[in-house]
Design an enzyme around this catalytic site. Structure first.
Site, PDB file in Angstrom:
ATOM      1  N   ILE A  31      39.128  34.556  39.925  1.00  0.00           N
ATOM      2  CA  ILE A  31      39.130  35.945  40.374  1.00  0.00           C
ATOM      3  C   ILE A  31      40.530  36.573  40.279  1.00  0.00           C
ATOM      4  O   ILE A  31      40.659  37.793  40.217  1.00  0.00           O
ATOM      5  CB  ILE A  31      38.596  36.006  41.836  1.00  0.00           C
ATOM      6  N   ASN A  87      45.544  21.271  42.126  1.00  0.00           N
ATOM      7  CA  ASN A  87      46.430  21.272  43.276  1.00  0.00           C
ATOM      8  C   ASN A  87      45.769  20.448  44.376  1.00  0.00           C
ATOM      9  O   ASN A  87      44.576  20.594  44.622  1.00  0.00           O
ATOM     10  CB  ASN A  87      46.663  22.706  43.753  1.00  0.00           C
ATOM     11  N   HIS A 100      38.667  21.328  42.283  1.00  0.00           N
ATOM     12  CA  HIS A 100      38.520  22.158  41.084  1.00  0.00           C
ATOM     13  C   HIS A 100      39.658  21.895  40.126  1.00  0.00           C
ATOM     14  O   HIS A 100      40.745  21.467  40.516  1.00  0.00           O
ATOM     15  CB  HIS A 100      38.448  23.650  41.448  1.00  0.00           C
TER      16      HIS A 100
HETATM   17  P1  5GP Z   1      43.883  26.497  44.426  1.00  0.00           P
HETATM   18  O1  5GP Z   1      44.954  27.383  44.997  1.00  0.00           O
HETATM   19  O2  5GP Z   1      43.049  25.910  45.550  1.00  0.00           O
HETATM   20  O3  5GP Z   1      44.375  25.472  43.470  1.00  0.00           O
HETATM   21  O4  5GP Z   1      42.961  27.438  43.549  1.00  0.00           O
HETATM   22  C1  5GP Z   1      41.982  28.265  44.091  1.00  0.00           C
HETATM   23  C2  5GP Z   1      41.671  29.310  43.035  1.00  0.00           C
HETATM   24  O5  5GP Z   1      40.442  29.890  43.358  1.00  0.00           O
HETATM   25  C3  5GP Z   1      42.701  30.433  42.964  1.00  0.00           C
HETATM   26  O6  5GP Z   1      43.223  30.511  41.643  1.00  0.00           O
HETATM   27  C4  5GP Z   1      41.907  31.683  43.344  1.00  0.00           C
HETATM   28  O7  5GP Z   1      42.286  32.818  42.624  1.00  0.00           O
HETATM   29  C5  5GP Z   1      40.475  31.243  43.044  1.00  0.00           C
HETATM   30  N1  5GP Z   1      39.469  31.871  43.877  1.00  0.00           N
HETATM   31  C6  5GP Z   1      39.481  31.972  45.244  1.00  0.00           C
HETATM   32  N2  5GP Z   1      38.375  32.582  45.680  1.00  0.00           N
HETATM   33  C7  5GP Z   1      37.640  32.877  44.578  1.00  0.00           C
HETATM   34  C8  5GP Z   1      36.378  33.522  44.385  1.00  0.00           C
HETATM   35  O8  5GP Z   1      35.697  33.945  45.320  1.00  0.00           O
HETATM   36  N3  5GP Z   1      35.931  33.654  43.100  1.00  0.00           N
HETATM   37  C9  5GP Z   1      36.651  33.189  42.034  1.00  0.00           C
HETATM   38  N4  5GP Z   1      36.126  33.374  40.818  1.00  0.00           N
HETATM   39  N5  5GP Z   1      37.833  32.571  42.173  1.00  0.00           N
HETATM   40  C10 5GP Z   1      38.331  32.421  43.427  1.00  0.00           C
END
Ligand code: 5GP
Ligand code: ZN
Length: 114
Positions: A31, A87, A100
């Site tokens: 997103i 991460n 993820h």
């Molecule tokens: P992290 O910081 O945990 O490695 O990555 C989480 C990722 O999820 C971030 O890049 C953030 O932009 C993405 N993200 C968070 N909420 C949503 C959502 O509701 N939809 C989508 N498509 N991505 C999301």
């Protein structure tokens, strides 16, 4: 995992731009993209972090990487290169606690990460 945003995306309870799905993983566009191509590949099973990977679910990691390779080809970033990032935990910069893999490409990636 009723409060997990990625479980909700997997279950189609919240909308997302899904680019790939099979029996084990779903891939959708981030997103808040950090590169021209920024896709998240997630196991359908709720696994909070890399620390929660076990002998029973470790096959989901190889599936995610194989899917990432195919998406990279489809998105046209395979030749020039790309990066896959997971991460883990607070210092790793994890914000969503459903395992993820970020697939990032379409621009030159600097090193080291910030
Ligand atoms: P992290 O910081 O945990 O490695 O990555 C989480 C990722 O999820 C971030 O890049 C953030 O932009 C993405 N993200 C968070 N909420 C949503 C959502 O509701 N939809 C989508 N498509 N991505 C999301
Ligand atoms: Zn989840």
């Amino acid at each position: 995992m009723s409060e997990c945003i990625f479980c909700k995306i997997v279950n189609k309870e919240v909308p997302s731009n899904i680019v790939y799905e099979d029996d084990l993983v779903v891939a959708f566009r981030d997103i808040n993209p950090q590169a021209p191509v920024h896709i998240l590949i997630v196991p359908k099973e709720h696994i909070p972090t890399l620390l929660d990977v076990t002998e029973e679910n470790k096959h989901l990691i190889s599936r995610a990487y194989m899917v990432a390779k195919e998406i990279a080809k489809k998105e046209g970033i395979d030749e020039k290169g790309y990066r896959i990032v997971t991460n883990c935990g607070k210092d790793g910069g994890q914000t969503v606690y459903h395992l993820h893999f970020h697939l990032l490409g379409g621009r030159f990636m600097t090193w080291p990460p910030g």
